[in-house]
Structure formats: C-alpha cells, structure tokens
Motif scaffolding. Structure first.
Motif, short mmCIF file in Angstrom:
data_model
loop_
_atom_site.label_atom_id
_atom_site.label_comp_id
_atom_site.label_asym_id
_atom_site.label_seq_id
_atom_site.Cartn_x
_atom_site.Cartn_y
_atom_site.Cartn_z
N UNK A 1 0.84 -1.21 0.00
CA UNK A 1 0.00 0.00 0.00
C UNK A 1 0.86 1.25 0.00
N UNK A 2 1.93 1.21 0.81
CA UNK A 2 2.77 2.41 0.93
C UNK A 2 3.54 2.69 -0.35
N UNK A 3 3.92 1.62 -1.06
CA UNK A 3 4.60 1.83 -2.33
C UNK A 3 3.70 2.62 -3.26
N UNK A 4 2.41 2.32 -3.20
CA UNK A 4 1.49 3.05 -4.05
C UNK A 4 1.44 4.52 -3.64
N UNK A 5 1.46 4.75 -2.33
CA UNK A 5 1.41 6.13 -1.84
C UNK A 5 2.59 6.94 -2.35
N UNK A 6 3.78 6.35 -2.33
CA UNK A 6 4.96 7.12 -2.73
C UNK A 6 5.25 7.00 -4.23
N UNK A 7 4.36 6.37 -4.97
CA UNK A 7 4.51 6.35 -6.42
C UNK A 7 5.49 5.33 -6.95
N UNK A 8 5.66 4.22 -6.23
CA UNK A 8 6.48 3.13 -6.76
C UNK A 8 5.56 2.01 -7.18
N UNK B 1 5.81 3.72 7.63
CA UNK B 1 5.31 2.36 7.85
C UNK B 1 4.52 2.20 9.13
N UNK B 2 5.01 2.77 10.22
CA UNK B 2 4.31 2.60 11.50
C UNK B 2 3.46 3.81 11.86
N UNK B 3 3.10 4.57 10.87
CA UNK B 3 2.26 5.76 11.07
C UNK B 3 2.74 6.65 12.20
N UNK B 4 3.93 7.21 12.05
CA UNK B 4 4.46 8.07 13.10
C UNK B 4 3.73 9.41 13.11
N UNK B 5 3.91 10.16 14.19
CA UNK B 5 3.31 11.49 14.25
C UNK B 5 4.29 12.55 13.77
N UNK B 6 5.59 12.21 13.85
CA UNK B 6 6.61 13.19 13.45
C UNK B 6 7.64 12.50 12.58
N UNK B 7 7.99 13.13 11.47
CA UNK B 7 9.06 12.60 10.62
C UNK B 7 10.20 13.61 10.62
N UNK C 1 -1.87 12.17 5.88
CA UNK C 1 -1.36 11.34 6.96
C UNK C 1 -1.38 11.98 8.34
N UNK C 2 -1.72 13.24 8.42
CA UNK C 2 -1.74 13.90 9.71
C UNK C 2 -0.40 13.77 10.44
#
Lengths: 347, 354
Positions: free
Chosen positions: A137-144, A171-177, A205-206
C-alpha cells in the motif's frame, strides 16, 4: 493554539573528547514544532542541525550527551530516556527518520519486502503477509510500482530508493518525521518531485515534519515555520513568512541575500565573511559576532537572549540588537524592491 | 589568429565508451555479429567559446557534462569530431603544442577538499604550474595572485597548508593556481557545489569578477541553474549527451523553448514563501545512456510527445535572430525542411547529413 508536538527548551548538547576538549555542539537551543506543522531547520555545515535530529531520537554518538535543558515530545520529557525506552516508545512508532544518506541506509543484501517484515516483527504484531501488504500500500502512496516490493535496493535508482525510504518512514504511522537533507543527493527534477510527495503527505497522513536542510529555498517553499541556526545557536525562529518578510537576526538577513534566486540573475549575492567558531569552549557569546557587520562589544560578553519581534506571533531573534536591525540592515532588507523577476510572463 | 576568433570551438564532438571489457563478451559479440554496445556520453556536440565569454553547461547527473570537460581537456580522445583551440585542431597537436595547451587551458575542480595536495603549502601549490611550464616568478607574483582571489593578507596565507584552510579558501587557492599561468580558458566543474551558501556566494562573485578582470573565457559546468545564471553569458542545456537548447542566459530563463529546459527551470525552488511556483510535470529520471530511444532522446519523458519525435530533431532557431538554437520538433515546420529531416537513427542507418 494547539499543543506543540516537539519542544526544545534551552537544550545544550556536548560531545566529550578524550583530551577534554569537549565540543559544545548545540547551545541553549529553543524552538517548538506545532502539531501538523512542517518545520524547517536551516544552517551551514557544522552548525548543529544534525546533532539536534540525532538527539530527538536518542541517536547521538556515544560521546554525545544532552547536558541541560529539556526535549519534550507530546508533553513528555524524552532527553533522559534509555535506549530501550527510545526503542519502545519513540523510534519509528512515534518519530521516524529519513536519513541524510538514504541511499546507504537500506540493507543492500535484503529484499525490501523482508526489511518491512523485520520492522513489523519488532514493532507490531502483524503477520508476514500483512506486513508485506502494508508495504505494498505504501509503495502506491509514494509512487512506486507495487510489483517491485521484492526487489533488492540496488535494483532501484537513487530517486526510487529515496521513495522507498519515505515508504518505510511512514510504515508505522508516526506522528513526526525527521527528514535530514532528504534530497541533497538527487537531481533537481527528482528533488522537486520527492519534496512534492513529502508535501502531499501532510494532508493524507496527519503528520508533522522536521525538515533539516542547508537549502533555505526548500524551507521557504514547503514549511510552515522555521529556525535558522548558526554555530550551535538558534539565531531566529518564526513562521516562514515572518522570517522572510521581517528577518531580525543578522545571519538570517545575510543568508537570505546570499542565496541565489533564479528570478534575479543580476543581483549581487551577499557574502558572509569568515567562518563559525570551533565551539571548543563554553559558549558565552554570540557565535555570529565575528562575522557580523553590526557586532558590538556587548555581543561577545554573553550569549544573546531571545527577543520577541514586535507584532509577530512566535517570532524570535537571538540578537541583542534585534530591535535596531530594521534600521541597521535597511540596505539588505529590500534588495530587490525595484527588480522584476525574469520568470514573469512565463506560462 | 585574429582578435575576434573564438578561443575554443567544438565541432560535432563525440565521445563514446564501449561497455564490454571482458574477452568472453567480445567473442560473443563477434559470433553474433553485433557491434559493441556504446555509451554515447557526448554525441555530436557543437559549442563555440568566444573570447571573454562564459559558457554554462547544465544537465542532470549522467548527461555527459564531465565527459565533455575531460574531452576538451584532452584527457579523453574524442571518438569523432574536432576540437579547435585558437584555430588549430587538437588532433594535429604535437607534444609541445599539448604542453602549451595545458598552460593556456586550466581547470578548477568540484571538490576543493581533494584537489589540493595536502603536503604542499599554498606557495608551492601555486608555484607548481609555473615550474612545470618553466615560467620565472618571484614570491611577490604569488602574493599578488593571492590578493586578487581575495586571500588577504597574502603573507598570512602563503605558508599555510590545505588543512589550515576552510573550504572556500581552498577553492580560492585552486582558482589562483588556475589563473597563475595566465590562461586563455578556465574549465570549471561545479566549483561551488561543495561549499556552504555563504561561501558559495563569494566564489560565484569572485568568478564573475575574474573573467572581467583577467580576460579569460570559461566553460562552467553545473547541475544547478540558479548558480549558473549568476556566472554565465550563455547557457547550454545538455540531455543524454546532446545539447538540446542554447541561448543567452536571460533569454533562456525568461523564455525557455525546449520542454526539458522548461522542466528544469520549473523545478528550481524559489527562496520566497509568497511565490507560488508551478511544478514541472515530467517524469523524474533520465533514460539509460546505453539503450537510448531512437529520435529525440527526451521523448520518453516529454509531455509534448508527438509521432514525429521518433526522428532526430534538427537544431533550429525559432526566433530567427541567430541567438538561440533548440533541438525540438515543436519549433519548426516539417514540410519546409522535409529534405533535412533525419531518419530514425538506428544503429545501422547512416545519418543523413544535414
């Protein structure tokens, strides 16, 4: 006002050395990042910006230490957390990092899907299949393309690796990157696309972001608020619009004029002479004083306190002459008032 | 040579590299009758460097910028075409011509941290080219040069070693070393990209002043359009070994024609939070320089792609004033140039001379 997600309050960070010549890497740093904000941290090499990033996730080198001050994440003090507390409570789950040399931060002998499974094993109770599906799913989000999740990192180009790293950071839905120079190794067009992806994450993603870079234009374009650092000290913080329109620390003023702007190729670039001090002694002076055209004896007698900038919310400059800057630096503050952008008229 | 001749001229210069190095593979190629696969790092490239002019070359990593520089320098033999320096072709050079060429053409490298000998003092670093070329000099000549590149007071710097200098100071020493032999041409390979912004500005300003003061010409290579625009008179945009557009700096920035140039300009972040920038819409990465598409090399990423893009585009001048060339099918009428249109450039089809 919402509660800040991350607060630095008078933080000192020191690296100990064997001979006792400690390096005072960060001195009395204070800033705060609001929830859902993108925060830019700008400064030149060696100013302490990566040290700050390391301190937040407990990743300082073994000789580095937060010697005083507090770092609060969602209201809780984390500067004295142990390694296992960081692992359980902070890393990846709450705060994830997009590291500086992201090309080297994927395991070269492990398929990307297995790297995700490994992460899921330590931090979640997902099964193997669920872990791989999540990466898909995440690959789709980032366009891979999701068909490539079983590839090895070397099968990806630089830009694709960078996107994979972003996928892992989410991947683990963090609040801060924390993104430490996320695009420096990439070409302009790819850089722009990655930044655009990072920008898009905000709405879906908030999350909040601490973006560390030497490129002030990336911060001006993509962040909500920012801090400018020089020689281990925070020079100025505020919203990007305030810092751009009314910079009050000499370094912030000169830095803006030193930055090439493709719209005005005829403008003379400002030069900041000298270099920052080595920070081998206790820092009880303004580290910019030696390079500052407006320095006074007072600047070397004590570290400057934060001066609120009149009329702006949350806009502070750590300069004893901040109030006078508007007059002193008048020539520097309106350099392009009568210039016209040569990009105007382009469709 | 008359005063108005160009200093350096590149005429359809090619530099191709073979990809196979192993014996087995080359035998295989013989058996199957395939030619070796080529990396066309620089392909049919023309450039004219006038006296006192600064030509910029920009492009993404892998587009062939550095290969171009090395070919001009004589470090690589060109696979085809001609490089003329002050009217004479470098293919006719003998040993003493090459030595003279290397005095007159100097290079400033990207990385000042590795391009200075750590065991040489500043004095020795700058004196070395003079000794190589048997030019007599005095200490005062070196001090004067240091002052010119902004290392003042020179007496303080002259005995220092590279580890005592900051990045910007090292790059100034490298520039002084390039200028000391009184060159005609400076080749600069991203000289400011490893430096911090505050230092970068001073190096760009220095290069700007020096070309005026010393009367040297310069080829300036970079991937960063925003710094190139401060230094260069003309900008060449390079894509997979070819120049796709060339124009005077302001003209190129204010009115780009080639879709690739447009994308590059749109991708530059603007240091102004009030500015709303329209982002480029093209795909992120350049193609593979080994298996390049036939015809226009940019077509796989181009938002304006047409059928005719399978043919190699001509270099045309859409404004008709001789100040710009652009290699794109969008800008000419294909019927009037029907005889000139290139066939699809396959491996075995000879190119139609134009």
């Amino acid at each position: 006002m919402t509660d800040p997600i991350l607060e630095f309050e008078n933080v000192d960070i020191r690296y100990r050395t064997e001979k006792g010549n400690d390096v005072y890497a960060v001195n009395d740093a204070s800033f705060s990042i609001d929830r859902h904000d993108y925060f830019g941290l700008v400064g030149e090499s060696g100013c302490g910006k990566s040290t700050i990033a390391d301190a937040i996730v407990g990743g300082l080198d073994s000789n580095g230490e937060v010697t005083s001050g507090t770092i609060r994440y969602k209201g809780e003090e984390i500067q004295d957390y142990s390694e296992s507390e960081f692992n359980e409570n902070v890393r990846w789950k709450e705060i994830s990092v997009i590291p500086q040399s992201s090309m080297n931060s994927l395991d070269p002998v492990m398929k990307l899907s297995n790297q995700a499974v490994e992460m899921a094993k330590y931090h979640t109770d997902l099964t193997k299949t669920e872990a791989v599906d999540r990466l898909r799913e995440l690959f789709e989000v980032v366009g891979l393309s999701e068909s490539r999740i079983h590839d090895y990192p070397h099968q990806f180009s630089g830009g694709m690796q960078q996107r994979a790293i972003i996928a892992f950071a989410l991947y683990l839905q963090p609040s801060l990157i924390i993104a430490d120079e996320p695009t420096t190794a990439l070409d302009v067009i790819m850089q722009d696309q990655i930044i655009d992806y990072i920008n898009g994450l905000k709405d879906e993603w908030d999350i909040s972001m601490l973006m560390i870079t030497h490129d002030i234009s990336v911060v001006f374009e993509n962040c909500d608020s920012m801090a400018v650092m020089h020689g281990g000290q925070v020079a100025e913080t505020g919203s990007v619009v305030d810092v751009y329109d009314r910079p009050r620390h000499p370094y912030a003023i000169l830095l803006q004029n030193a930055f090439p702007d493709v719209r005005f190729p005829d403008r003379e670039l400002a030069v900041i002479d000298g270099h920052p001090p080595q920070l081998r002694d206790e820092v009880d002076f303004c580290t910019f004083a030696d390079r500052c055209p407006w320095a006074q004896p007072e600047c070397r007698e004590g570290a400057p306190d934060a001066q609120p900038v009149a009329g702006d919310d949350d806009h502070q400059a750590w300069c004893v002459r901040a109030d006078e800057m508007e007059e002193l630096a008048a020539d520097h503050l309106e350099p392009n008032a009568d210039e016209e952008s040569i990009l105007e008229g382009q469709e | 040579m008359s005063a108005n001749d160009p200093v350096l001229e590149l005429q359809s210069v090619d530099k191709h590299f073979q990809t196979t190095s192993s014996f087995v593979e080359s035998v295989k190629e013989r058996i199957f009758g395939e030619g070796p696969k080529l990396v066309r790092a620089v392909d049919d490239l023309d450039m004219t460097l006038e006296q006192n002019q600064v030509q910029g070359v920009i492009g993404e990593s892998g587009c062939g910028k550095t290969t171009l520089l090395r070919t001009v320098m004589g470090l690589y033999d060109p696979s085809g075409g001609d490089i003329r320096f002050q009217g004479q072709s470098t293919s006719e050079f003998d040993k003493s011509d090459w030595k003279e060429f290397r005095r007159k053409v100097q290079i400033v490298f990207q990385d000042p941290f590795n391009s200075l000998d750590p065991k040489f003092s500043v004095r020795r670093t700058i004196a070395e080219p003079l000794e190589i070329h048997n030019i007599e000099y005095e200490r005062s000549d070196i001090e004067e040069m240091l002052e010119k590149v902004g290392l003042t007071p020179a007496s303080q710097y002259i005995q220092q070693f590279p580890n005592q200098l900051s990045g910007g100071e090292k790059q100034r020493v490298a520039i002084a070393r390039a200028l000391i032999t009184d060159p005609e041409v400076i080749l600069a390979d991203e000289p400011s990209s490893m430096l911090d912004v505050s230092t970068q500005a001073s190096i760009l300003n220095l290069l700007n002043d020096l070309t005026t003061e010393f009367g040297v010409s310069m080829i300036y290579i970079s991937h960063d359009l925003s710094t190139v625009s401060y230094v260069c008179d003309e900008i060449n945009v390079m894509y997979l070994g070819r120049i796709v557009e060339k124009a005077e700096t302001r003209k190129l920035l204010s009115d780009p024609k080639h879709p690739y140039t447009k994308a590059l300009i749109q991708s530059i972040p603007i240091p102004d939070p009030h500015h709303e920038r329209e982002r480029a819409t093209i795909g992120g990465e350049p193609g593979d320089p080994i298996d390049m598409p036939e015809g226009c090399r940019f077509k796989t990423r181009c938002p304006e792609r047409m059928d005719v893009c399978d043919h190699e585009p001509l270099d045309v001048d859409p404004d008709g004033d001789g100040e710009r060339t652009v290699a794109c099918h969008l800008y000419y009428d294909h019927e009037t140039t029907a005889g000139q249109v290139n066939e699809p450039a396959g491996e075995h089809t000879p190119e139609t001379p134009t």
